[in-house]
Structure formats: structure tokens, C-alpha cells
Design an enzyme around this catalytic site. Structure first.
Site, PDB file in Angstrom:
ATOM      1  N   ASN A  34       0.503  -1.157  -0.070  1.00 17.47           N
ATOM      2  CA  ASN A  34       0.220  -0.177   0.188  1.00 17.47           C
ATOM      3  C   ASN A  34       0.724   1.899  -0.129  1.00 17.47           C
ATOM      4  O   ASN A  34       1.719   0.985   0.906  1.00 17.47           O
ATOM      5  CB  ASN A  34      -0.870   0.130   1.084  1.00 17.47           C
ATOM      6  CG  ASN A  34      -0.795  -0.543   2.398  1.00 17.47           C
ATOM      7  OD1 ASN A  34       0.386  -0.692   3.108  1.00 17.47           O
ATOM      8  ND2 ASN A  34      -1.116  -2.251   2.849  1.00 17.47           N
ATOM      9  N   GLY A  49      -7.507  -4.502  -2.274  1.00 14.80           N
ATOM     10  CA  GLY A  49      -8.072  -5.247  -2.809  1.00 14.80           C
ATOM     11  C   GLY A  49      -7.424  -5.622  -4.814  1.00 14.80           C
ATOM     12  O   GLY A  49      -7.668  -5.697  -5.075  1.00 14.80           O
ATOM     13  N   SER A  78      -6.213  -1.968   4.305  1.00 12.48           N
ATOM     14  CA  SER A  78      -6.449  -2.378   5.770  1.00 12.48           C
ATOM     15  C   SER A  78      -5.458  -2.162   6.199  1.00 12.48           C
ATOM     16  O   SER A  78      -5.480  -2.410   7.683  1.00 12.48           O
ATOM     17  CB  SER A  78      -6.209  -3.706   5.550  1.00 12.48           C
ATOM     18  OG  SER A  78      -5.001  -4.243   4.849  1.00 12.48           O
ATOM     19  N   GLU A  79      -4.600  -1.946   5.990  1.00 17.95           N
ATOM     20  CA  GLU A  79      -3.301  -0.958   6.941  1.00 17.95           C
ATOM     21  C   GLU A  79      -2.916   0.652   6.631  1.00 17.95           C
ATOM     22  O   GLU A  79      -2.264   1.692   6.926  1.00 17.95           O
ATOM     23  CB  GLU A  79      -2.101  -1.086   6.361  1.00 17.95           C
ATOM     24  CG  GLU A  79      -1.234  -2.750   5.503  1.00 17.95           C
ATOM     25  CD  GLU A  79      -1.313  -3.617   7.240  1.00 17.95           C
ATOM     26  OE1 GLU A  79      -1.529  -2.581   8.443  1.00 17.95           O
ATOM     27  OE2 GLU A  79      -0.707  -4.943   7.159  1.00 17.95           O
TER      28      GLU A  79
END
Length: 228
Positions: A34, A49, A78-79
């Protein structure tokens, strides 16, 4: 407002471009990793995703420093908490997290990447390995934030690597440098025990770099008439 594409439009495009470059350099695979950049109290960050090597600006979401989405239609990575934590604690301008092959390999066996080459001083010297924690958890975020103290890079045990810098371009360069240094260490360790620069040697490099303004181009000084 979450559907607006004008909020941090240039930054969203820059994040997408940075991801495509990291993918071309072999530091990203699939949806793993990311990237983000900050402008004031807004952060443009990759969506969860998304295939990063093919990322487009509409796959970059804009959030505030509390994590609330203010532009974009996709959920952020998600991070997200890790990125926001780096911004809050270190006041930096961009964050790059990859599962780069060599950095990830070393994160599985080392507790610290020692300063075996003077270019590692660009990252603050030796690179700490943050203890393992499950991805996307507060425990992982705190582990990495601690490892980053005084550094622009950290390895994440059995996970990957993270770099940060005042600009997105510099954070990408840090990620590339870290992967190169990990490769040098791996090759050196295969031949013997890598030598580590001691504190005096590191200080001499810093002094020399400051004296020479190392890393920038310099025009040739004009020839004085009397020296022709």
C-alpha cells in the site's frame, strides 16, 4: 463527497503512478502492499484489493487523519491505521509499504539490517526489523512505528518493508534503496560475514556528504581568466 474525484486529484494520480513504478521495479506483487501521500489533513491512499502494478487514480481513496473517507468509492487499505500512525508520529509526507522479495526474505531471518553500505545512512543507518504481528492490527502499527524511531525505513518480520519521506518520490526512492541494500546483504552473507560500518566511519560519510552536497549535480566552475 465520497464520490468526488477532484479532492487531491493530483495526489491520487501520483499515488497510482508510484504504484505502477514500484510494480515495474518488482517491489509489488498482486494486491500486496500500500502507498499513500499526505497534504495537510488529507491522505490519498491505495484501496484495499486493488492490483497495485495496474493502479488507476480512481482506485486511490482520500481520507482525513481520523480515517474517514472524504473522496473515492473504494475502501482504503487494511493498513490504513499504520499509515495514519506514521503521519501522526513523524509528520512525514508519504508512506510506501511493499512485500518486496529481498526485503521480505531478510525480514524472515534478521533482527536488524546492519549498516553495511554508506547509502543506508540515507535511511538513518541500520534498519530495524519490527516484531511480527497480524496485518492490519494496532499491534502491527505500534511495532512498526517503534522500529521507525530515527529512521526512514523499517522491515516488518515475515511480512515486508515500509519507508517514509517528506515527498512521495523520495519515499519510493527509499523503498528502492532498501530493496537494493537487502540484496547486497544477501549476496555478501552468501560469501562470508558482511562488514559493518562503525560509528566513526558513518560520521565521516555524513560529514563528507554535507561538505560535498552529495546527491546533487554541480556545474563546473567558470575558468578564471588568469588560469587559462
Amino acid at each position: 463527497m465520497t464520490g468526488s474525484s477532484s479532492v487531491l486529484g493530483q495526489e491520487r494520480a501520483a499515488v497510482a503512478e508510484a504504484c505502477r513504478r514500484l510494480g515495474a521495479e518488482g517491489l509489488l506483487i498482486g494486491t500486496a502492499g500500500n502507498v499513500s501521500t499526505r497534504v495537510d489533513d488529507r491522505v490519498a491512499i491505495t484501496a484495499t484489493g486493488a492490483v497495485l502494478a495496474e493502479l488507476t487514480p480512481d482506485q486511490v481513496t482520500v481520507v482525513d487523519l481520523d480515517g474517514t473517507v472524504v473522496a473515492g468509492t473504494l475502501e482504503p487499505t487494511s493498513e490504513l491505521d499504520l499509515h495514519l500512525g506514521v503521519y501522526r508520529r513523524y509528520g512525514t509526507g508519504a508512506v510506501v509499504h511493499t512485500h518486496a522479495p529481498m526485503a521480505t526474505a531478510l525480514s524472515c531471518v534478521l533482527d536488524e539490517l546492519p549498516c553495511i553500505h554508506y547509502q543506508l545512512l540515507s535511511l538513518g543507518g541500520s534498519v530495524r526489523v519490527a516484531p511480527y504481528a497480524t496485518f492490519g492490527t494496532p499491534e502491527l502499527a505500534e511495532s512498526v512505528l517503534t522500529a521507525l524511531d530515527g529512521r526512514s525505513a523499517a522491515l516488518m518480520a515475515s511480512h515486508g518493508a515500509l519507508t517514509h519521506a517528506p515527498t512521495l518520490g523520495k519515499a519510493v526512492e527509499h523503498a528502492l534503496l532498501l530493496e537494493w541494500a537487502c540484496g547486497v546483504h544477501q549476496r555478501a552473507a552468501a560469501l562470508g560475514t558482511p562488514r559493518v560500518l562503525d560509528e566513526q566511519q558513518q560520521l565521516a560519510v555524513i560529514e563528507a556528504a554535507l561538505a560535498r552536497n552529495y546527491g546533487t549535480t554541480h556545474p563546473v566552475p567558470p575558468v578564471q581568466e588568469g588560469n587559462r
